[in-house]
Motif scaffolding. Sequence first.
Motif, mmCIF file in Angstrom:
data_model
loop_
_atom_site.group_PDB
_atom_site.id
_atom_site.type_symbol
_atom_site.label_atom_id
_atom_site.label_comp_id
_atom_site.label_asym_id
_atom_site.label_seq_id
_atom_site.Cartn_x
_atom_site.Cartn_y
_atom_site.Cartn_z
ATOM 1 N N GLY A 1 0.863 -1.183 0.000
ATOM 2 C CA GLY A 1 0.000 0.000 0.000
ATOM 3 C C GLY A 1 0.895 1.227 0.000
ATOM 4 O O GLY A 1 2.116 1.105 0.111
ATOM 5 N N CYS A 2 0.281 2.410 -0.120
ATOM 6 C CA CYS A 2 1.101 3.630 -0.030
ATOM 7 C C CYS A 2 1.807 3.649 1.321
ATOM 8 O O CYS A 2 3.007 3.925 1.427
ATOM 9 C CB CYS A 2 0.211 4.873 -0.155
ATOM 10 S SG CYS A 2 -0.611 5.022 -1.744
ATOM 11 N N SER A 3 1.053 3.347 2.381
ATOM 12 C CA SER A 3 1.604 3.335 3.731
ATOM 13 C C SER A 3 2.777 2.358 3.829
ATOM 14 O O SER A 3 3.806 2.660 4.436
ATOM 15 C CB SER A 3 0.510 2.943 4.725
ATOM 16 O OG SER A 3 -0.366 1.986 4.141
ATOM 17 N N HIS B 1 0.758 -8.180 0.515
ATOM 18 C CA HIS B 1 -0.372 -7.414 1.031
ATOM 19 C C HIS B 1 -1.014 -8.115 2.227
ATOM 20 O O HIS B 1 -1.532 -9.228 2.098
ATOM 21 C CB HIS B 1 -1.389 -7.252 -0.107
ATOM 22 C CG HIS B 1 -2.439 -6.210 0.153
ATOM 23 N ND1 HIS B 1 -2.301 -5.212 1.082
ATOM 24 C CD2 HIS B 1 -3.659 -6.018 -0.432
ATOM 25 C CE1 HIS B 1 -3.382 -4.447 1.063
ATOM 26 N NE2 HIS B 1 -4.230 -4.919 0.150
ATOM 27 N N GLY C 1 -1.314 -0.426 6.405
ATOM 28 C CA GLY C 1 -2.420 0.492 6.130
ATOM 29 C C GLY C 1 -3.701 -0.084 6.707
ATOM 30 O O GLY C 1 -3.726 -1.220 7.189
ATOM 31 N N ASP C 2 -4.754 0.700 6.651
ATOM 32 C CA ASP C 2 -6.038 0.200 7.159
ATOM 33 C C ASP C 2 -6.563 -0.919 6.258
ATOM 34 O O ASP C 2 -7.194 -1.861 6.733
ATOM 35 C CB ASP C 2 -7.070 1.326 7.291
ATOM 36 C CG ASP C 2 -7.065 2.284 6.109
ATOM 37 O OD1 ASP C 2 -6.027 2.443 5.460
ATOM 38 O OD2 ASP C 2 -8.123 2.880 5.839
ATOM 39 N N ASP D 1 -4.504 -2.936 4.454
ATOM 40 C CA ASP D 1 -3.533 -3.995 4.685
ATOM 41 C C ASP D 1 -3.830 -4.770 5.980
ATOM 42 O O ASP D 1 -3.742 -6.000 6.011
ATOM 43 C CB ASP D 1 -2.152 -3.329 4.780
ATOM 44 C CG ASP D 1 -1.003 -4.294 4.561
ATOM 45 O OD1 ASP D 1 -0.905 -4.859 3.459
ATOM 46 O OD2 ASP D 1 -0.204 -4.467 5.493
ATOM 47 N N ASN E 1 -6.199 5.853 6.655
ATOM 48 C CA ASN E 1 -6.808 6.932 5.868
ATOM 49 C C ASN E 1 -8.220 6.597 5.384
ATOM 50 O O ASN E 1 -8.812 7.321 4.599
ATOM 51 C CB ASN E 1 -5.909 7.309 4.675
ATOM 52 C CG ASN E 1 -5.543 6.090 3.830
ATOM 53 O OD1 ASN E 1 -6.194 5.049 3.959
ATOM 54 N ND2 ASN E 1 -4.541 6.223 2.989
ATOM 55 N N VAL F 1 -9.242 4.591 3.282
ATOM 56 C CA VAL F 1 -9.335 4.129 1.883
ATOM 57 C C VAL F 1 -8.135 3.270 1.514
ATOM 58 O O VAL F 1 -7.148 3.207 2.235
ATOM 59 C CB VAL F 1 -9.382 5.311 0.870
ATOM 60 C CG1 VAL F 1 -10.701 6.031 0.920
ATOM 61 C CG2 VAL F 1 -8.197 6.259 1.096
ATOM 62 N N TYR F 2 -8.264 2.616 0.381
ATOM 63 C CA TYR F 2 -7.114 1.985 -0.256
ATOM 64 C C TYR F 2 -6.491 3.068 -1.127
ATOM 65 O O TYR F 2 -7.000 3.374 -2.196
ATOM 66 C CB TYR F 2 -7.547 0.838 -1.173
ATOM 67 C CG TYR F 2 -8.159 -0.374 -0.508
ATOM 68 C CD1 TYR F 2 -8.289 -0.469 0.866
ATOM 69 C CD2 TYR F 2 -8.589 -1.442 -1.293
ATOM 70 C CE1 TYR F 2 -8.838 -1.604 1.458
ATOM 71 C CE2 TYR F 2 -9.138 -2.580 -0.723
ATOM 72 C CZ TYR F 2 -9.261 -2.651 0.655
ATOM 73 O OH TYR F 2 -9.807 -3.768 1.217
ATOM 74 N N GLY F 3 -5.386 3.652 -0.661
ATOM 75 C CA GLY F 3 -4.759 4.706 -1.452
ATOM 76 C C GLY F 3 -4.184 4.163 -2.753
ATOM 77 O O GLY F 3 -4.531 4.617 -3.844
ATOM 78 N N LEU F 4 -3.361 3.172 -2.644
ATOM 79 C CA LEU F 4 -2.587 2.714 -3.797
ATOM 80 C C LEU F 4 -3.443 2.157 -4.930
ATOM 81 O O LEU F 4 -3.049 2.193 -6.087
ATOM 82 C CB LEU F 4 -1.547 1.669 -3.351
ATOM 83 C CG LEU F 4 -0.421 1.353 -4.350
ATOM 84 C CD1 LEU F 4 0.361 2.592 -4.743
ATOM 85 C CD2 LEU F 4 0.528 0.306 -3.788
ATOM 86 N N THR F 5 -4.644 1.641 -4.600
ATOM 87 C CA THR F 5 -5.510 1.169 -5.691
ATOM 88 C C THR F 5 -6.584 2.201 -6.032
ATOM 89 O O THR F 5 -7.609 1.887 -6.606
ATOM 90 C CB THR F 5 -6.151 -0.192 -5.366
ATOM 91 O OG1 THR F 5 -6.750 -0.106 -4.075
ATOM 92 C CG2 THR F 5 -5.124 -1.309 -5.375
HETATM 93 C C1 LIG Z 1 -2.988 -10.047 -2.919
HETATM 94 C C2 LIG Z 1 -3.141 -8.638 -3.329
HETATM 95 N N1 LIG Z 1 -4.372 -8.166 -3.627
HETATM 96 C C3 LIG Z 1 -4.513 -6.877 -4.009
HETATM 97 C C4 LIG Z 1 -3.439 -6.050 -4.107
HETATM 98 C C5 LIG Z 1 -3.641 -4.641 -4.575
HETATM 99 N N2 LIG Z 1 -3.481 -3.632 -3.523
HETATM 100 C C6 LIG Z 1 -2.329 -2.965 -3.394
HETATM 101 S S1 LIG Z 1 -2.364 -1.830 -2.174
HETATM 102 C C7 LIG Z 1 -3.975 -2.201 -1.806
HETATM 103 C C8 LIG Z 1 -4.722 -1.479 -0.737
HETATM 104 C C9 LIG Z 1 -3.867 -0.730 0.189
HETATM 105 O O1 LIG Z 1 -4.638 -0.051 1.118
HETATM 106 P P1 LIG Z 1 -4.057 0.386 2.512
HETATM 107 O O2 LIG Z 1 -3.442 -0.765 3.174
HETATM 108 O O3 LIG Z 1 -5.122 1.085 3.249
HETATM 109 O O4 LIG Z 1 -2.858 1.337 2.134
HETATM 110 P P2 LIG Z 1 -2.859 2.852 1.652
HETATM 111 O O5 LIG Z 1 -2.485 2.778 0.216
HETATM 112 O O6 LIG Z 1 -4.229 3.383 1.846
HETATM 113 O O7 LIG Z 1 -1.849 3.505 2.490
HETATM 114 C C10 LIG Z 1 -4.442 -3.209 -2.643
HETATM 115 C C11 LIG Z 1 -5.816 -3.734 -2.591
HETATM 116 C C12 LIG Z 1 -2.179 -6.588 -3.792
HETATM 117 N N3 LIG Z 1 -1.057 -5.867 -3.846
HETATM 118 N N4 LIG Z 1 -2.067 -7.855 -3.410
#
Ligand SMILES: Cc1ncc(C[n+]2csc(CCOP(=O)(O)OP(=O)(O)O)c2C)c(N)n1
Lengths: 602, 351
Positions: B67-69, B87, B111-112, B114, B140, B142-146
């Motif tokens: 994730g971004c985090s 992830h 991340g939230d 994650d 945050n 949300v899922y930032g990176l997606t």
């Molecule tokens: C197995 C798997 N499914 C889906 C993804 C795609 N993916 C990458 S980051 C993410 C969500 C991240 O959200 P969060 O943990 O809240 O981090 P943020 O970017 O918000 O900081 C997803 C679904 C992945 N990398 N691996």
Amino acid sequence: MNKPSVNEFTIKIANVNGTGSASANGLIMKTLFRMGIPVVGKNYFPSNIQGLPTWYEIRASEKGHLARSGRVDLMVAMNAETYKQDLAEVASGGYLVYDSTWPRHNLLQRDDITIIGVPLSKMCNENFPNARARILMKNVVYAGVLAALLDFDLDVITTLLNETFAKKAHLLDANQLAIRMGYEWAQANLETPLPFTARTSDKSNGHIIIDGNTAAGLGAVYAGATVGAWYPITPSTSLMDAFKRFCEMTRKDPETGESNYCIVQAEDELAAMGMVLGASWAGARAFTPTSGPGVSLMSEFLGYGYFAEIPAVLFNVQRCGPSTGMPTRTQQSDIVASAFASHGDTRHVLLFPANPEECFYTASTAFDLAERLQTPVIVLSDLDIGMNDWMTKELQWSDTYQPDRGKVLRADEVAKLDKFHRYLDADQDAIAARTLPGDHPKGAYFTRGSGHNMYGAYTENADEYKEVVDRLRAKWETAKKYVPAPEVVYSAKNSIGVISIGSCDEACKEALDALREQGIGINYLRIKSFPFNGEVQKFIDDHEKLYVVEQNRDAQLKCLLCIECDVADEKLNEILHYNGLPLTANFVVDAIHADLAKGEAA
Amino acid sequence: MSFIKKPAVRHPKLPLNELGLTVRDYEGGMSTLCAGCGHDAITGAIVEAAWGLSIPTHRFAKLSGIGCSSKTPAYFLRDSHGLNSCHGRMPSIATGANSANRDLYYIGVSGDGDSLSIGMGQFAHAIRRNLNMTYIIENNGVYGLTKGQFSAAADRGSKAKKGEVNLQPAIDPCSTAITLGATFVARSFSGDKAQLVPILKAAFNHRGFAMVDVISPCVTFNDHEGSTRSYKYSRDHFAPAIMADFVPPAEDIKARYEEGEAMPVELHDGSRIVLRKIDKDYDPTDRVNAVSNLMRNNDAGEITTGILYLDESQPEMHEVNNTTATPLIDIPYSKLNPGNDMLRKIQSRYR
Ligand SMILES: Cc1ncc(C[n+]2csc(CCOP(=O)(O)OP(=O)(O)O)c2C)c(N)n1
Ligand code: SF4
Ligand SMILES: [Mg+2]
């Protein structure tokens, strides 16, 4: 195969699970073993705790043929529910023992075998006051009956009972009484012994009886593994049980009780694999055992380990079928799934032990390879090897063994470096040095499953990415130099060869012995690793016709051979056994006969 | 590229810690997150806390998911080993690494998404084991990176950028962690370094699992009107219940605090956390009280912050396992090998 004779016969005992038959069946097998006769015990059990049918099959073979024999010379039919099937399974001329306390249906008859009724329950009811003992001791009574029928050495039985129940006097008395009851009843009422009997020999000297999971768990202790993570699954659970037992025995400080190991029962197999990678990354030798569904769950992390180049050892004790399948039956059907577990261009080093002895030694080989090659190594055992009782050469440990930790730079070496780059192929063998967390600030690097370049930095650059995966492919070539060579039995006279793998070994060797007696000479190669060692290609080239014997439906080993070797598909003839039972020599002999006959007809 | 070299310029006037290092020595690569992203501020707080504690830089291990985090461990502590895993799977990597080497400071960044969706299982079980680590959720909503899908931490009624309203209840990592048996639970806001840095210092020194939930607005996908994770909303609803000060072992507490008003809690290394109650009803040493307060405040739309729960008495994973004090990686093979004589002895049972 052949008619039973002295020290060449198969006994099968049909029980209901949860009735305590295991110790009586073990006693029968151990008696044969202690009498010096090579023996193997196979347990066909349900995925259930109580009330379903279970069988224990003991094959004695002076000649040392210890695959499943595929025939039953003496059946002990203790389970009314499977009686009909058990009756049908007895080889013509064989014997069936049943509990005659209750009347048997008169349709359940066969003229070509001898049916022996023994009032097992009646004897137990008369001699044991409590209900549980009556059920348990029935098993011991039939062991006594077999002792008379097969002419067991009673002193051996007495010694075994004394050892087993050394600390439980009341059980010792009950067991001794039960054996005597069965033995004396048989002497008084039956024609003993049978035409095939057990006779004292010396062929089991220098051997032990052990299952592959126990041997592998012990091997992991000797390999110096300190971290084990797992999630329970049949048939791999007993591997971690063994590791734990041997660690408790040998790795605890006698004064403080502190442990030189850490075993974590994970929340699932994804986590178990993550823990292994985390621990290996930090510098420990770590492993996890699992089976079928667990391997599927571990895939994502296996690919991570491959790409980020982290050592890991996984024991995949294969079971039967896709999905949940038949968890208590055996198969070799994870060969392809293990070789390429995970998405992307991923491939894994595989090792294939054929028996418990090899499970023990393969453990240290697996850790050495994983650390040398910095990659997950998967040991593919199976339920037959892992959970059945095999006679195996006594294990030896060379106290001069030193683990091959591969290219790990510790603090003092890192300190001397100008700069450390994690994925730089300095030695041109496609293996870069790694460092351990906490050692030295100069050794710090960032491990990632995302695109990285040879310096370890994040990249989305086409050339940089390609450079890394091309090196990983080159590392695969390096791996070929380190993996164990196949076992080869070769004579220049023969133009036909059999290629097999893992637990097919015993049945294949027995089959080739039988064929040789019939004048058909066939060479033999047993694969011990993937990538294949160079000898495999040579063996393929040296033969006109090859049979690939394996225990799965889709010819998975053949599939790998076709991908990795230079061979025409037609040259490799499939012999596939995949009903969940261990392979027999007969199956192989029949398949080869059928194929050769086809050739003659054409 | 998210790994850009930051020039290591030494500013002569920067203060030095006990190791003679400046805060710059605790930094990492250049961040590639969006300008204004809350996660970068948390990175800054981690750097400051690590520097402030004068822990040698290479004695940390930084772990994350995806994730971004989870990218941020590349942006702090360049002299520490880092591992950006799969992830939702950082807790298992942390468990393994800690099993092998119990002597490092483990910082997990998640991340939230994650932690509370794909990684919920591993998150829960690392807590149950009381794994000795600091676990930071950069929350945050949300899922930032997606690109902005709701996460499981999104509040019911919160509005997405394109107008969609979240209708499912949020998983609150703090009350969840407490009910799962966490021994250190805190919440803070990326915009409040003054509160966050001492919390992190305390978390690093807590023996056991220290969960720090940091509200960290996503400026790109969740900082609009109607979102309950925007900077504005977070500031408006920020409700410190407990303020915490971190006091290193050598310092005398009495000189700084009046008795009664402050509650000092001693950490295993002799340092202390001094908790000062803002909300007089809140008791951070009482599980039931903490959870019920949190639930009440959550329902009222308040973001309760501070060290919300603390229990220094629980054994961490290795204490439960009775593992040797020496990290397992430092035990020589000669001590691990039972030897051939023992093998012979063991085999006598298999005859
Ligand atoms: C197995 C798997 N499914 C889906 C993804 C795609 N993916 C990458 S980051 C993410 C969500 C991240 O959200 P969060 O943990 O809240 O981090 P943020 O970017 O918000 O900081 C997803 C679904 C992945 N990398 N691996
Ligand atoms: S998308 Fe959101 S979470 Fe990701 S870097 Fe940008 S602001 Fe931060
Ligand atoms: Mg998020």
